[in-house]
Design a protein around this motif. Structure first.
Motif, PDB file in Angstrom:
ATOM      1  N   GLY A   1       0.817  -1.198   0.000  1.00  0.00           N
ATOM      2  CA  GLY A   1       0.000   0.000   0.000  1.00  0.00           C
ATOM      3  C   GLY A   1       0.850   1.246   0.000  1.00  0.00           C
TER       4      GLY A   1
ATOM      5  N   CYS B   1       6.587  -0.223   0.702  1.00  0.00           N
ATOM      6  CA  CYS B   1       5.510   0.666   0.275  1.00  0.00           C
ATOM      7  C   CYS B   1       5.353   0.494  -1.221  1.00  0.00           C
ATOM      8  CB  CYS B   1       5.825   2.122   0.629  1.00  0.00           C
ATOM      9  SG  CYS B   1       7.119   2.854  -0.378  1.00  0.00           S
ATOM     10  N   ASN B   2       4.306   1.106  -1.798  1.00  0.00           N
ATOM     11  CA  ASN B   2       4.118   0.964  -3.248  1.00  0.00           C
ATOM     12  C   ASN B   2       4.794   2.071  -4.051  1.00  0.00           C
ATOM     13  OD1 ASN B   2       2.457   3.175  -2.858  1.00  0.00           O
ATOM     14  ND2 ASN B   2       0.545   2.106  -3.331  1.00  0.00           N
TER      15      ASN B   2
END
Length: 239
Positions: A72, A89-90
């Motif tokens: 996310g 994280c993305n």
């Protein structure tokens, strides 16, 4: 699956002073970032250097935020037995800022590799290679270079894990950073004008490469500048 280094996080005792040091070294203005603690970003072509103010006596590389498919926008800690600060994280948070900087100007430097020292290199094959899916590009033991070395490669950046020969060293910790540039002699002249002290430019370990050690404005973190060798056949930089 990890796709790159979103950010390399450096904890510093005084953000303003640290930002000024890195402004001179990296040749760009720091970007203030909102957060629980005062922090600033330096946007490089292959990652972001994040300085975060913490109650420490001296600066130290705190950890890595990896970009990962399926993660996310928020940061998810990576459970690991080595006690390292690793997060996923993305990449959305830094994506627009990266694109803005890419369009506005070209950075003179990029991160070549980050060095991590450990008592047990084998454990990192499971952590970085199997758990996070980062390619192990090389595993070799060279006593004259310090011991066993693992090179994990992703997103045009290398994480170098070193297990020193002989007596066990200190607990696992991120030790130093190497920056890559296309013309080291030219960069050395530019840095000298900014008041940044370097060692003499010398031959690197890889044939055809050139290196210099940063003597100031590096936050006390061991820092190396590298000009990679040039392949005459391919006409491309060889890391």
């Amino acid at each position: 699956m990890v796709t790159g280094f979103d950010r390399i996080v450096i904890a510093v005792p005084a953000l303003a002073d640290a930002s000024e040091e890195y402004r001179r070294l990296l040749g760009m203005e720091p970007l203030p970032v909102a957060g629980e603690s005062p922090r600033a970003w330096f946007i490089l072509p292959n990652t972001v250097i994040e300085l975060v103010q913490t109650p420490l006596d001296r600066a130290a590389v705190q950890g890595i935020v990896f970009a990962s498919d399926g993660s996310g926008a928020g940061e998810t800690p990576v459970a690991n037995s080595r006690g390292l600060d690793l997060r996923l994280c993305n990449g959305e948070v830094t994506a627009s800022t990266r694109e803005h900087y890419r369009e506005k100007r070209k950075a003179q430097m990029r991160v070549d590799h980050l060095v991590l020292r450990t008592r047990d290199a084998a454990d990192f094959i499971a952590l970085f290679g199997q758990q996070l899916g980062i390619r192990l590009a090389l595993d070799k033991t060279v006593p004259e270079w310090g011991g066993r070395m693992l090179f994990f490669r992703v997103g045009k950046l290398t994480l170098e894990v070193i297990e020193p020969s002989g007596e066990p060293g200190a607990a696992d910790h991120f030790w130093g950073i190497a920056y890559q540039c296309p013309d080291l002699e030219q960069l050395a002249a530019v840095l000298a004008n900014r008041g940044v002290a370097l060692s003499e430019v010398r031959a690197g370990r890889k044939p055809g490469s050139r290196v210099a050690t940063v003597k100031s404005h590096s936050l006390g973190i061991p820092t190396l500048l590298i000009q990679p060798s040039v392949s005459a056949a391919a006409g491309t930089l060889q890391p």
